[in-house]
Design a protein around this motif. Structure first.
Motif, PDB file in Angstrom:
ATOM      1  N   SER A   1       0.715 -10.794  -8.846  1.00  0.00           N
ATOM      2  CA  SER A   1       1.347  -9.800  -8.009  1.00  0.00           C
ATOM      3  C   SER A   1       2.676 -10.314  -7.446  1.00  0.00           C
ATOM      4  O   SER A   1       3.680  -9.596  -7.460  1.00  0.00           O
ATOM      5  N   SER A   2       2.699 -11.583  -6.998  1.00  0.00           N
ATOM      6  CA  SER A   2       3.984 -12.070  -6.464  1.00  0.00           C
ATOM      7  C   SER A   2       5.010 -12.276  -7.568  1.00  0.00           C
ATOM      8  O   SER A   2       6.190 -12.007  -7.371  1.00  0.00           O
ATOM      9  N   VAL A   3       4.559 -12.704  -8.744  1.00  0.00           N
ATOM     10  CA  VAL A   3       5.501 -12.846  -9.863  1.00  0.00           C
ATOM     11  C   VAL A   3       6.085 -11.478 -10.221  1.00  0.00           C
ATOM     12  O   VAL A   3       7.295 -11.305 -10.392  1.00  0.00           O
ATOM     13  N   MET A   4       5.200 -10.482 -10.287  1.00  0.00           N
ATOM     14  CA  MET A   4       5.620  -9.141 -10.674  1.00  0.00           C
ATOM     15  C   MET A   4       6.594  -8.540  -9.647  1.00  0.00           C
ATOM     16  O   MET A   4       7.599  -7.935 -10.012  1.00  0.00           O
ATOM     17  N   SER A   5       6.288  -8.734  -8.342  1.00  0.00           N
ATOM     18  CA  SER A   5       7.161  -8.192  -7.290  1.00  0.00           C
ATOM     19  C   SER A   5       8.558  -8.787  -7.404  1.00  0.00           C
ATOM     20  O   SER A   5       9.561  -8.101  -7.228  1.00  0.00           O
ATOM     21  N   TRP A   6       8.611 -10.074  -7.703  1.00  0.00           N
ATOM     22  CA  TRP A   6       9.908 -10.743  -7.844  1.00  0.00           C
ATOM     23  C   TRP A   6      10.634 -10.217  -9.082  1.00  0.00           C
ATOM     24  O   TRP A   6      11.779  -9.764  -9.003  1.00  0.00           O
ATOM     25  N   LEU A   7       9.913 -10.214 -10.207  1.00  0.00           N
ATOM     26  CA  LEU A   7      10.519  -9.823 -11.478  1.00  0.00           C
ATOM     27  C   LEU A   7      11.064  -8.393 -11.413  1.00  0.00           C
ATOM     28  O   LEU A   7      12.182  -8.117 -11.832  1.00  0.00           O
TER      29      LEU A   7
ATOM     30  N   LEU B   1      -0.854  -1.384   5.511  1.00  0.00           N
ATOM     31  CA  LEU B   1      -0.773  -1.334   4.051  1.00  0.00           C
ATOM     32  C   LEU B   1       0.232  -2.399   3.622  1.00  0.00           C
ATOM     33  O   LEU B   1       1.193  -2.656   4.334  1.00  0.00           O
ATOM     34  N   PRO B   2       0.025  -3.015   2.444  1.00  0.00           N
ATOM     35  CA  PRO B   2       1.017  -4.000   1.995  1.00  0.00           C
ATOM     36  C   PRO B   2       2.380  -3.325   1.805  1.00  0.00           C
ATOM     37  O   PRO B   2       2.441  -2.136   1.491  1.00  0.00           O
ATOM     38  N   ALA B   3       3.459  -4.081   2.001  1.00  0.00           N
ATOM     39  CA  ALA B   3       4.807  -3.527   1.828  1.00  0.00           C
ATOM     40  C   ALA B   3       4.986  -3.076   0.381  1.00  0.00           C
ATOM     41  O   ALA B   3       4.514  -3.731  -0.548  1.00  0.00           O
ATOM     42  N   LEU B   4       5.661  -1.956   0.218  1.00  0.00           N
ATOM     43  CA  LEU B   4       5.890  -1.385  -1.109  1.00  0.00           C
ATOM     44  C   LEU B   4       6.744  -2.337  -1.948  1.00  0.00           C
ATOM     45  O   LEU B   4       7.792  -2.798  -1.514  1.00  0.00           O
ATOM     46  N   GLN B   5       6.302  -2.605  -3.153  1.00  0.00           N
ATOM     47  CA  GLN B   5       7.049  -3.474  -4.076  1.00  0.00           C
ATOM     48  C   GLN B   5       7.404  -2.678  -5.323  1.00  0.00           C
ATOM     49  O   GLN B   5       6.681  -1.777  -5.689  1.00  0.00           O
ATOM     50  N   PRO B   6       8.475  -3.012  -6.014  1.00  0.00           N
ATOM     51  CA  PRO B   6       9.460  -4.031  -5.678  1.00  0.00           C
ATOM     52  C   PRO B   6      10.458  -3.550  -4.619  1.00  0.00           C
ATOM     53  O   PRO B   6      10.735  -2.347  -4.528  1.00  0.00           O
ATOM     54  N   ALA B   7      10.991  -4.490  -3.880  1.00  0.00           N
ATOM     55  CA  ALA B   7      11.886  -4.172  -2.768  1.00  0.00           C
ATOM     56  C   ALA B   7      13.110  -3.363  -3.220  1.00  0.00           C
ATOM     57  O   ALA B   7      13.558  -2.466  -2.510  1.00  0.00           O
ATOM     58  N   ILE B   8      13.613  -3.640  -4.405  1.00  0.00           N
ATOM     59  CA  ILE B   8      14.851  -2.998  -4.882  1.00  0.00           C
ATOM     60  C   ILE B   8      14.690  -1.470  -5.014  1.00  0.00           C
ATOM     61  O   ILE B   8      15.651  -0.724  -4.938  1.00  0.00           O
ATOM     62  N   LEU B   9      13.427  -1.029  -5.195  1.00  0.00           N
ATOM     63  CA  LEU B   9      13.196   0.413  -5.373  1.00  0.00           C
ATOM     64  C   LEU B   9      12.876   1.136  -4.065  1.00  0.00           C
ATOM     65  O   LEU B   9      12.724   2.361  -4.061  1.00  0.00           O
TER      66      LEU B   9
END
Ligand code: 9PG
Length: 543
Positions: free
Chosen positions: A501-507, A63-71
């Motif tokens: 998706s990558s923009v959102m994960s970063w933001l 499964l893709p890694a859970l985003q965002p990392a901070i949570l």
């Protein structure tokens, strides 16, 4: 030792320190155990760490890694947030051809199971533990595992759950004294047992005293509820504190650290960085007991204790102790402080460490007036965030724990105003509550039309018998309810969505962005509160 064992016709190569035969099937012992399967499994049962983490049958792909990392510390076990193999906390199960299931499950804490190709591996973060190995029909082996777990961790959830009105899913943090008092009056004729005040009453996360919106204080608030013959309920998050809390500032030594000496993150919420209390510190345990006693002295006999994962995060502790054992000690202190006669609902809590201590346990993510959120489900590939589909999926995969604890599926909705769920979707949630025998709602009576009021009343009064007829299907007083088509995970982002998706994960991992979201959210809630105030006043004027 290595042993090849035939289990109901399935040949397994087992590696463990000890292997013994018991009435309940083979028992393994070891810090590491592994089972070589004769064939590649088709499905894997992933069991996430805490209430909000995913529990579901999935295929055996990563499964893709859970985003965002901070949570991640707040939504899953952060230690395994990047594990790409199918992995779960305490146990794992595989679906083999022919529909049978093989389960490898620890009978102890700090344990994990993952699938590596055709090998099922179990390991413990602390010492050697016992493992159950069960093969057969899915429902019967999960029932056997629950039985064995009950023997180790205990069972509590035997008293019927009260019927609860909770302030969260209608008012969120916009609660204040006049609004709650008015709402409690409006709720007077509904057969609720508990009126529960959720997040929004406190000075801050860690500072558990009433804020300026509750000028008469907590005893007065509890008295208002009790004067209606109902039990007063209160939300607290006792094992975490926000960075700007007095508690964190005054007692930095009470908080969990990383090995590099920095404070361990417990996630980010309320526009703030969160930290965890170290439940091996004797002063923390004393503070927790006193906090629970304070809530009881105010008059609250139903306690929804939230964000409890904080006590079990990886980190350096005052006394060296395995992390879930440390958490369990904290949960026990909370229970001692509130007394056995209080109703203890655990939320955001690691599942196994809570067993035998709390009366009820939230078994899935929060529900929401929305079925599934595209940003969270697809762009962030995050099935732990609030959303009704996420809540139903995970709760259903943990129903087998009901002999050990009351399964809280979160609230059901009845109102169509301000809610985007279809009537069928709302019905699924209501039916799940009836199946769990745990009934709660947050709907404001003034937002219900007369038909909806009647539906809510019937829901609270009726106790239809539920019979499970299949993995996801039930008979509810002779009516068939089938959740099977609702539970798949959304497909991963493709094409343009991947970029977004990558923009959102970063933001969504930037503290400034989360602070901004939080501020906007609060402004929205403030507006809602003002509207509720004026509509209340207009009604009074019209009378
Ligand atoms: C109060 C709420 C309600 C609710 C709880 C909990 O970001 N998250 O992953 C996240 C999940 C759930 C959550 C908050 C944040 O809600 O489940 O019922 O009590 O806290 O703040």
């Amino acid at each position: 030792m290595d042993l090849t064992l035939g289990l109901h016709g399935l040949m397994l190569k087992i590696t463990a320190d000890e292997i013994a035969g018991t009435l309940g099937g083979p028992r393994l012992k070891g810090k590491r155990v592994s089972i070589n399967l004769p064939l590649r499994p088709v499905r894997y049962f992933r069991h996430g760490w805490q209430s909000w983490s995913l529990a579901a049958w999935t295929d055996t792909l990563a499964l893709p890694a859970l985003q965002p990392a901070i949570l991640r510390p707040m939504q899953t076990d952060p230690e395994y947030g990047l594990e790409s193999r199918p992995h779960g906390s305490w146990f794992g199960a595989v679906g083999l051809n022919g529909g049978k299931v093989l389960l490898l499950g620890a009978l102890g804490l700090e344990t994990h199971v993952r699938l590596d190709g055709e090998r099922l591996e179990g390991w413990s973060e602390s010492g050697a533990v016992e493992w159950a190995l069960l093969y057969g029909d899915e429902r019967s082996i999960f029932a056997k595992y629950a039985e064995q777990l009950g023997g180790v961790l205990g069972r509590v959830g035997q008293k019927p759950a009260p019927r609860i009105w909770c302030s969260w899913y209608s008012l969120y943090t916009a609660i204040d004294e006049p609004l709650l008092k008015k709402t409690f009056m409006d709720l007077r004729d509904f057969p609720f047992d508990v009126l529960q005040v959720d997040d929004g009453w406190e000075i801050g996360i860690g500072d558990w005293e009433p804020n300026a919106k509750f000028p008469s204080g907590m005893t007065a608030l509890a008295d208002t509820i009790k004067s209606q013959g109902k039990t007063a309920g209160l939300w607290l998050a006792p094992l975490i504190a926000a960075e700007n809390s007095q508690l964190f500032r005054q007692h930095p030594g009470w908080f969990l650290k990383e090995t590099n000496g920095r404070f361990a993150s417990a996630g980010f919420n309320w526009g703030q960085q969160l930290y965890s209390l170290d439940t091996t510190h004797p002063e923390v345990l004393e503070w927790l007991r006193a906090l629970m006693k304070k809530a009881r002295d105010w008059g609250f006999d139903y306690l929804k204790l939230d964000f409890l994962y904080g006590g079990g995060l990886p980190g350096k502790r005052y006394r060296e102790m395995p992390r879930e054992t440390a958490l369990r000690q904290g949960l026990q202190a909370l229970r001692e402080g509130m007394g056995q006669d209080a109703y203890f609902l655990a939320c955001g809590s690691p599942i196994f460490p809570s067993l035998g201590i709390c009366d009820a346990l939230r078994m899935g993510p929060d529900v929401a007036g929305e079925w599934e959120n595209h940003r969270d489900a697809v762009l962030l590939a995050n099935p732990t965030t609030p959303g009704t589909r996420n809540a139903i999926r995970t709760t259903l995969h943990r129903l087998w724990l009901s002999p050990l604890v009351k399964v809280d599926p979160d609230v059901a909705y009845f109102s169509s105003r301000g809610n985007n769920l279809s009537p069928e979707q709302k019905r699924f949630l209501q039916d799940l509550a009836l199946i769990c025998e745990f009934k709660a709602t947050s709907d404001l009576p003034q937002k219900l039309d007369s038909e909806e009021r009647e539906e809510l009343r019937r829901f609270l009064e009726n106790e239809p018998k539920a019979i499970q007829t299949g993995r996801y299907s039930f008979e509810l007083a002779e009516r068939k309810v089938d959740f099977s088509d609702l539970l798949s995970l959304p497909s991963p982002a493709r094409g343009l969505d991947r970029l977004q998706s990558s923009v959102m994960s970063w933001l969504a991992s930037q503290p400034w962005a989360l602070r901004l979201f939080d501020r906007m959210n609060r402004q929205g809630l403030e507006k809602m509160r003002r509207e509720l105030d004026t509509s209340g006043m207009e009604k009074q004027q019209a009378q």
